[in-house]
Design a protein around this motif. Structure first.
Motif, short mmCIF file in Angstrom:
data_model
loop_
_atom_site.label_atom_id
_atom_site.label_comp_id
_atom_site.label_asym_id
_atom_site.label_seq_id
_atom_site.Cartn_x
_atom_site.Cartn_y
_atom_site.Cartn_z
N ARG A 120 18.87 8.56 -13.96
CA ARG A 120 18.09 8.67 -15.19
C ARG A 120 16.59 8.52 -14.92
N ARG A 121 16.22 8.43 -13.65
CA ARG A 121 14.81 8.47 -13.23
C ARG A 121 13.98 7.39 -13.90
N ILE A 122 14.50 6.18 -13.96
CA ILE A 122 13.79 5.12 -14.70
C ILE A 122 12.45 4.75 -14.07
N PRO A 123 12.37 4.47 -12.76
CA PRO A 123 11.04 4.16 -12.21
C PRO A 123 10.07 5.34 -12.36
N ALA A 124 10.56 6.56 -12.23
CA ALA A 124 9.69 7.74 -12.40
C ALA A 124 9.22 7.82 -13.86
N ALA A 125 10.13 7.51 -14.80
CA ALA A 125 9.77 7.50 -16.22
C ALA A 125 8.70 6.45 -16.48
N ASP A 126 8.89 5.29 -15.88
CA ASP A 126 7.93 4.18 -16.03
C ASP A 126 6.56 4.59 -15.48
N ARG A 127 6.54 5.24 -14.32
CA ARG A 127 5.27 5.74 -13.76
C ARG A 127 4.63 6.76 -14.70
N GLY A 132 -0.24 7.51 -18.26
CA GLY A 132 -0.80 8.21 -19.42
C GLY A 132 -0.33 9.65 -19.52
N ASN A 133 0.59 10.06 -18.62
CA ASN A 133 1.00 11.47 -18.60
C ASN A 133 1.89 11.87 -19.78
N TRP A 134 2.57 10.90 -20.36
CA TRP A 134 3.41 11.23 -21.53
C TRP A 134 2.52 11.76 -22.65
N ALA A 135 1.46 10.99 -22.95
CA ALA A 135 0.54 11.39 -24.02
C ALA A 135 -0.13 12.72 -23.68
N LYS A 136 -0.38 12.94 -22.38
CA LYS A 136 -1.10 14.14 -21.95
C LYS A 136 -0.21 15.39 -21.93
N PHE A 137 0.99 15.25 -21.35
CA PHE A 137 1.82 16.43 -21.09
C PHE A 137 3.08 16.54 -21.93
N GLY A 138 3.43 15.49 -22.67
CA GLY A 138 4.64 15.56 -23.49
C GLY A 138 5.89 15.28 -22.70
N ASN A 139 6.92 16.08 -22.96
CA ASN A 139 8.26 15.73 -22.50
C ASN A 139 8.40 15.49 -21.01
N PHE A 140 9.28 14.54 -20.70
CA PHE A 140 9.59 14.13 -19.34
C PHE A 140 10.79 14.94 -18.85
N GLN A 141 10.84 15.10 -17.53
CA GLN A 141 11.93 15.85 -16.90
C GLN A 141 13.32 15.26 -17.26
N LEU A 142 14.30 16.12 -17.40
CA LEU A 142 15.64 15.67 -17.74
C LEU A 142 16.23 14.76 -16.67
N GLY A 143 16.99 13.77 -17.12
CA GLY A 143 17.75 12.95 -16.18
C GLY A 143 19.13 13.55 -15.96
N ILE A 144 19.94 12.85 -15.16
CA ILE A 144 21.30 13.29 -14.85
C ILE A 144 22.26 12.30 -15.50
#
Lengths: 319, 319
Positions: A120-127, A132-144
């Motif tokens: 589920r890419r939790i540390p990557a999601a946390d990074r 600030g990339n969530w606010a900048k780019f929107g959606n995060f890559q899908l997890g498995i």
């Protein structure tokens, strides 16, 4: 009344959790209080040492043991004892104990945490959020998805069994490979690690490191696991051919890895630092205050048993 | 043969997973294909729209609905429907469906992943290794044991029940608070969130956001949870008084938090970015290919039911 036995303690400077408990019961010789090289220190002061508590993974070979002529017992605070020359211990009649099941729960918890973190890419999601990339780019890559995954466990001992038990309600399909097939275990048994890898989405390494298991996860096994496959290692770094694993991760031969252990700790291949499909941890799976307390109590119980001439609590087989 | 019904779709540009399935069955009007402001776009083109698939959390209020005079159904791809004016839907006779249990497993998996990640500090461990600090400074800070922790779940619906089931083999002691006590559930029921927090080490938020639950986790609740207490939120950001939570995390009133949702997404309070005792995630708990497929199938099934005059599959109660 006779003097209490002399116990040698080797520990990292900051891991002092056992000091008080041990010194309440024994005379303690602590290696890190001296600036002498270890063999010099031992040959000067350790001739009457009867027990050696090895907190951490100091390599104990025949040469080191030669400085400890009165030694009767080595207490390891790890489960694995690949850092101890067990053949020499047997020859000398020195008993060895390990951590038994003192931190099995914590390691099993951590293994599941690593697995969810990778899929589920939790540390990557946390990074992603912290940068600030969530606010900048929107959606995060899908997890498995974890539910329904086929998970093969290499080494169904105390830790492996607890991992299996924890993964069942996630809807994971468990199978295993171990030194021998277990009785009364509902999970499918694979005869070797290659077929374990070929028939699973995830392999979890929770077996001992020895001559039979060193680099048991080699290039061929990783190719069998495949491009969506994930490796979780809470055993020892040497179970995997690390150089090949790095290539497989970089080239997409396997899908990801959650690694608490490495071949040359605290060294970690720098190629892994830039990968989002790996989760790295500093050999911390067993380290909680609860586990440390369990380990301290178990070490003390083993020492007490030795000096009372009673059976040891968590002896390691020396053959 | 009559023309197929017109279905309005609102989605983020990159979430195109439902496009093909929908356009195979219906005429599709996609909001993001126009550069007009939404009300203008709708008043020009949407007068014959009979169903509205809201992928994401677009606020649907009475004003927006006034541009959709032929609307019979709103298909939400979320579980929560706090972004829809349900009273106006009821008044207008517009049915609403939600994601039902389409991604309950993924959210439950993620909640457990967040909990282990916070307690065992997995993202912090990953940062520690990647920064080279392990090799430089040695041992990593101790984690907190999960096994044996008392976990209170706020909202024991589909997701909350799956979280409870997953945490049982970790040796967690489960209790809950919900709109009402459940029959045939072995977990201890607390009458309110304050007693749930006071009697647990962890609270997990998996309930709906509405007028009764907005800011249900306030300063008082966090003080009751206490300095070692941990909050996991996979519900909605508005369940927590976020401003107070930030203060409580910074001042050590609570011990940590794993947060997939926030009050003003994608905005996240910057004070959290420097804290090692929090794990942050970009509202990703439900996002895996497996869940997206489930959601697409469920949305289609609801549309088919509407146009065949059959009972809806996952209707939301409008009272």
């Amino acid at each position: 009344m006779s003097e209490s036995p002399l116990v040698l303690v080797h520990r990292p400077p900051n891991l002092n959790f056992m000091d008080e408990l041990l010194s309440r019961n024994y005379r303690i010789l602590n290696t890190h209080t001296s600036s002498d090289p270890l063999p010099v220190f031992l040959s000067r002061q350790a001739s009457s040492v009867r027990a050696f508590v090895n907190i951490a993974l100091l390599k104990i070979d025949a040469d080191l043991l030669s400085h400890l002529p009165s030694l009767q017992l080595i207490v390891c605070t790890s489960v694995g004892t690949n850092h101890v020359d067990l053949a020499e211990c047997k020859r000398r009649g020195i008993a060895v104990t390990n951590a038994g099941e003192a931190f099995s729960e914590d390691v099993a918890d951590f293994a599941v945490g690593l697995l969810i973190s990778v899929l589920r890419r939790i540390p990557a999601a946390d990074r992603y959020v912290r940068s600030g990339n969530w606010a900048k780019f929107g959606n995060f890559q899908l997890g498995i998805k974890l539910s329904g995954k086929r998970v093969g466990i290499l080494g169904l001992g105390s830790i492996g069994s607890l991992i299996a038990k924890r993964l069942e309600p996630f809807g994971c399909i468990i199978s295993y490979n171990s030194t021998c097939q277990k009785q009364r275990i509902p999970y499918l048994y694979y005869l070797d690690v290659l077929s374990l890898a070929a028939n699973n989405d995830v392999i979890v390494l929770s077996c001992a490191l020895n001559d039979q298991t060193r680099h048991i996860v080699n290039r061929e096994v990783m190719e069998a696991l495949g491009k969506n496959g994930v490796i979780i290692n809470v055993g020892r770094g040497g179970l995997i051919d690390e150089k090949e694993m790095v290539k497989c991760l970089v080239d997409g031969v396997i899908g990801g890895a959650g690694l608490d252990v490495f071949e040359k700790e605290p060294g970690v291949p720098v190629e892994l630092f830039g990968l989002d499909n790996v989760v790295l941890s500093p050999h911390a799976a067993m380290v909680t205050p609860g586990s440390l307390d369990n380990i301290a109590q178990l070490a003390l119980a083993n020492l007490k048993a030795l000096f009372a001439d009673q059976p040891l609590i968590s002896p390691v087989r020396l053959d």
